[in-house]
Design a protein around this motif. Structure first.
Motif, PDB file in Angstrom:
ATOM      1  N   ALA A  45       0.852  -1.198   0.000  1.00 18.60           N
ATOM      2  CA  ALA A  45       0.000   0.000   0.000  1.00 18.60           C
ATOM      3  C   ALA A  45       0.884   1.242   0.000  1.00 18.60           C
ATOM      4  O   ALA A  45       1.684   1.442   0.920  1.00 18.60           O
ATOM      5  CB  ALA A  45      -0.911   0.000   1.222  1.00 18.60           C
ATOM      6  N   VAL A  46       0.740   2.068  -1.037  1.00 17.97           N
ATOM      7  CA  VAL A  46       1.605   3.240  -1.165  1.00 17.97           C
ATOM      8  C   VAL A  46       0.754   4.477  -1.461  1.00 17.97           C
ATOM      9  O   VAL A  46       0.365   4.728  -2.609  1.00 17.97           O
ATOM     10  CB  VAL A  46       2.667   3.053  -2.270  1.00 17.97           C
ATOM     11  CG1 VAL A  46       3.633   4.248  -2.261  1.00 17.97           C
ATOM     12  CG2 VAL A  46       3.432   1.753  -2.090  1.00 17.97           C
ATOM     13  N   VAL A  47       0.425   5.195  -0.414  1.00 10.72           N
ATOM     14  CA  VAL A  47      -0.108   6.556  -0.505  1.00 10.72           C
ATOM     15  C   VAL A  47       0.802   7.343   0.418  1.00 10.72           C
ATOM     16  O   VAL A  47       0.746   7.187   1.636  1.00 10.72           O
ATOM     17  CB  VAL A  47      -1.586   6.634  -0.080  1.00 10.72           C
ATOM     18  CG1 VAL A  47      -2.061   8.080  -0.065  1.00 10.72           C
ATOM     19  CG2 VAL A  47      -2.445   5.785  -1.009  1.00 10.72           C
ATOM     20  N   ASP A  48       1.673   8.168  -0.150  1.00 15.55           N
ATOM     21  CA  ASP A  48       2.891   8.547   0.564  1.00 15.55           C
ATOM     22  C   ASP A  48       3.251  10.020   0.379  1.00 15.55           C
ATOM     23  O   ASP A  48       4.272  10.341  -0.245  1.00 15.55           O
ATOM     24  CB  ASP A  48       4.031   7.647   0.058  1.00 15.55           C
ATOM     25  CG  ASP A  48       5.258   7.687   0.927  1.00 15.55           C
ATOM     26  OD1 ASP A  48       5.161   8.159   2.074  1.00 15.55           O
ATOM     27  OD2 ASP A  48       6.318   7.223   0.460  1.00 15.55           O
ATOM     28  N   PRO A  86       4.287   2.986   3.860  1.00 15.51           N
ATOM     29  CA  PRO A  86       4.881   4.062   4.658  1.00 15.51           C
ATOM     30  C   PRO A  86       4.227   4.110   6.035  1.00 15.51           C
ATOM     31  O   PRO A  86       3.052   3.771   6.186  1.00 15.51           O
ATOM     32  CB  PRO A  86       4.562   5.322   3.836  1.00 15.51           C
ATOM     33  CG  PRO A  86       3.357   4.959   3.033  1.00 15.51           C
ATOM     34  CD  PRO A  86       3.482   3.493   2.735  1.00 15.51           C
ATOM     35  N   ASP A  87       4.993   4.542   7.017  1.00 18.66           N
ATOM     36  CA  ASP A  87       4.484   4.630   8.383  1.00 18.66           C
ATOM     37  C   ASP A  87       3.835   6.003   8.573  1.00 18.66           C
ATOM     38  O   ASP A  87       4.401   6.902   9.203  1.00 18.66           O
ATOM     39  CB  ASP A  87       5.630   4.425   9.375  1.00 18.66           C
ATOM     40  CG  ASP A  87       5.152   4.396  10.821  1.00 18.66           C
ATOM     41  OD1 ASP A  87       3.948   4.191  11.047  1.00 18.66           O
ATOM     42  OD2 ASP A  87       5.994   4.593  11.725  1.00 18.66           O
ATOM     43  N   ASN A  88       2.633   6.144   8.021  1.00 15.45           N
ATOM     44  CA  ASN A  88       1.947   7.439   8.063  1.00 15.45           C
ATOM     45  C   ASN A  88       0.487   7.326   8.498  1.00 15.45           C
ATOM     46  O   ASN A  88      -0.285   8.270   8.330  1.00 15.45           O
ATOM     47  CB  ASN A  88       2.034   8.134   6.701  1.00 15.45           C
ATOM     48  CG  ASN A  88       1.407   7.310   5.572  1.00 15.45           C
ATOM     49  OD1 ASN A  88       0.745   6.303   5.818  1.00 15.45           O
ATOM     50  ND2 ASN A  88       1.641   7.732   4.335  1.00 15.45           N
ATOM     51  N   ARG A  91       9.831  10.091   7.492  1.00 14.25           N
ATOM     52  CA  ARG A  91       8.856   9.054   7.830  1.00 14.25           C
ATOM     53  C   ARG A  91       9.444   7.680   7.498  1.00 14.25           C
ATOM     54  O   ARG A  91      10.183   7.520   6.548  1.00 14.25           O
ATOM     55  CB  ARG A  91       7.521   9.320   7.118  1.00 14.25           C
ATOM     56  CG  ARG A  91       7.527   9.087   5.613  1.00 14.25           C
ATOM     57  CD  ARG A  91       7.048   7.717   5.260  1.00 14.25           C
ATOM     58  NE  ARG A  91       7.205   7.455   3.839  1.00 14.25           N
ATOM     59  CZ  ARG A  91       8.258   6.884   3.305  1.00 14.25           C
ATOM     60  NH1 ARG A  91       9.286   6.559   4.044  1.00 14.25           N
ATOM     61  NH2 ARG A  91       8.316   6.645   2.005  1.00 14.25           N
ATOM     62  N   ARG A  92       9.098   6.686   8.289  1.00 14.98           N
ATOM     63  CA  ARG A  92       9.687   5.357   8.122  1.00 14.98           C
ATOM     64  C   ARG A  92       9.001   4.562   7.013  1.00 14.98           C
ATOM     65  O   ARG A  92       7.808   4.745   6.756  1.00 14.98           O
ATOM     66  CB  ARG A  92       9.599   4.570   9.427  1.00 14.98           C
ATOM     67  CG  ARG A  92      10.367   5.170  10.580  1.00 14.98           C
ATOM     68  CD  ARG A  92      10.301   4.316  11.826  1.00 14.98           C
ATOM     69  NE  ARG A  92       8.940   4.158  12.343  1.00 14.98           N
ATOM     70  CZ  ARG A  92       8.642   3.597  13.507  1.00 14.98           C
ATOM     71  NH1 ARG A  92       9.621   3.137  14.287  1.00 14.98           N
ATOM     72  NH2 ARG A  92       7.392   3.488  13.912  1.00 14.98           N
ATOM     73  N   SER A  93       9.751   3.691   6.404  1.00 15.64           N
ATOM     74  CA  SER A  93       9.211   2.647   5.526  1.00 15.64           C
ATOM     75  C   SER A  93       9.166   1.373   6.357  1.00 15.64           C
ATOM     76  O   SER A  93      10.174   0.985   6.955  1.00 15.64           O
ATOM     77  CB  SER A  93      10.107   2.438   4.309  1.00 15.64           C
ATOM     78  OG  SER A  93      10.286   3.646   3.596  1.00 15.64           O
ATOM     79  N   ILE A  94       8.003   0.704   6.392  1.00 16.97           N
ATOM     80  CA  ILE A  94       7.857  -0.432   7.301  1.00 16.97           C
ATOM     81  C   ILE A  94       7.213  -1.632   6.611  1.00 16.97           C
ATOM     82  O   ILE A  94       6.548  -1.498   5.575  1.00 16.97           O
ATOM     83  CB  ILE A  94       7.023  -0.058   8.556  1.00 16.97           C
ATOM     84  CG1 ILE A  94       5.598   0.358   8.177  1.00 16.97           C
ATOM     85  CG2 ILE A  94       7.721   1.044   9.351  1.00 16.97           C
ATOM     86  CD1 ILE A  94       4.693   0.604   9.390  1.00 16.97           C
ATOM     87  N   ALA A  95       7.425  -2.790   7.221  1.00 15.44           N
ATOM     88  CA  ALA A  95       6.705  -4.017   6.863  1.00 15.44           C
ATOM     89  C   ALA A  95       6.210  -4.635   8.153  1.00 15.44           C
ATOM     90  O   ALA A  95       6.925  -4.640   9.160  1.00 15.44           O
ATOM     91  CB  ALA A  95       7.610  -4.986   6.113  1.00 15.44           C
ATOM     92  N   VAL A  96       4.982  -5.137   8.129  1.00 14.71           N
ATOM     93  CA  VAL A  96       4.337  -5.649   9.331  1.00 14.71           C
ATOM     94  C   VAL A  96       3.809  -7.052   9.061  1.00 14.71           C
ATOM     95  O   VAL A  96       3.160  -7.292   8.034  1.00 14.71           O
ATOM     96  CB  VAL A  96       3.180  -4.726   9.777  1.00 14.71           C
ATOM     97  CG1 VAL A  96       2.506  -5.271  11.039  1.00 14.71           C
ATOM     98  CG2 VAL A  96       3.677  -3.300  10.012  1.00 14.71           C
TER      99      VAL A  96
END
Length: 266
Positions: free
Chosen positions: A77-80, A102-104, A87-92
């Motif tokens: 999912a990329v709305v950035d 993105p961590d937003n 801001r961090r780039s993350i995987a969960v």
């Protein structure tokens, strides 16, 4: 260019959700990046028509799509709007899959299923050692999703982070009042239906109406229960109460926006 080609016998599925639209090559380039890493990965487009930079709408779409995919699916999912910033780039890791984003606040709607998370800090799993400052979807997020789908362990992609540190997008609670249930519009779909944050279970099997300012609209079961052009309330397929116009556009008619208040009277 850093490319690792994988072979993996398990399920390899990535969904894509962006605000990139379809007029440009951005979505295709992300798919090409995934295919360079592993051409066996299947991709499914959730939507690329999220309004530009609209994190709240992206959160809503991801939250509602997530339950319908098999275990192990990677959701990209990329709305950035903060791309290139701090801001961090993350995987969960989720109970039934993964999300890369993105961590937003975009992943707020699925965080209740989160098990573990990493910041995507390992450049071994980026497309380039020095990624673009304007297209992390291509250079960081798509490669991370492709490696996850190919069986790379989550912890290999970067540094573990505390789940409580992930950005949450605040959404108002439903409030019970003497008048009924006070809620807000949380999303607006392609048809102009105004989707509230009030679960349909709160009114199921009870007569109910929607009040917007001084106007009252009946709660119905189907669009066919209303006359053409009539504004009604419905429980949508997503499970939330929505305001619709039979064969019309409720948003255009009512001039409401995300965040506006509505009241359900019982």
């Amino acid at each position: 260019m850093l490319l690792k080609i994988h072979t993996f016998d398990g399920q390899m599925l990535i969904t894509l959700l962006t605000d990139f639209g379809l007029n440009d090559v951005y979505v295709g380039v992300m798919k090409g990046t995934i295919a360079q890493i592993n051409p066996q990965i299947q991709t499914i487009d959730l939507t690329h028509q999220v309004p530009p930079q609209d994190i709240a709408t992206a959160r809503f779409h991801l939250m509602n799509a997530y339950p319908y995919f098999p275990s192990g699916t990677v959701h990209l999912a990329v709305v950035d709007p903060g791309v290139g910033s701090q801001r961090r780039s993350i995987a969960v890791r989720l109970k039934s899959g993964f999300v890369v984003a993105p961590d937003n606040g975009l992943i707020s709607g699925v965080l209740s299923d989160a098990i573990a998370a990493v910041e995507l800090s390992n450049p071994q799993y980026w497309r380039l050692l020095t990624p673009s400052t304007t297209f992390h979807g291509r250079d960081i997020f798509a490669p991370a999703a492709a490696h996850l789908a190919s069986g790379v362990p989550l912890q290999e992609l970067g540094t573990a982070i505390d789940l409580s540190s992930i950005v949450q997008l605040p959404t108002p609670d439903v409030i019970e009042t003497e008048a009924g249930l006070l809620g807000v519009i949380q999303a607006i779909d392609h048809f102009g239906n105004l989707i509230t944050n009030i679960p349909g279970e709160r009114v199921r099997d009870r007569p109910w109406r929607i009040r917007i300012n001084e106007a009252i609209f009946s709660g119905k079961t189907t669009y066919a229960d209303a006359a053409i052009g009539e504004v009604i309330g419905l429980i949508g397929s997503h499970g939330w109460i929505e305001i619709a116009m039979n064969r019309g556009n409720a948003q255009n008619y009512l001039k409401l926006a995300v965040g506006d208040t509505i009241v359900i009277t019982l």
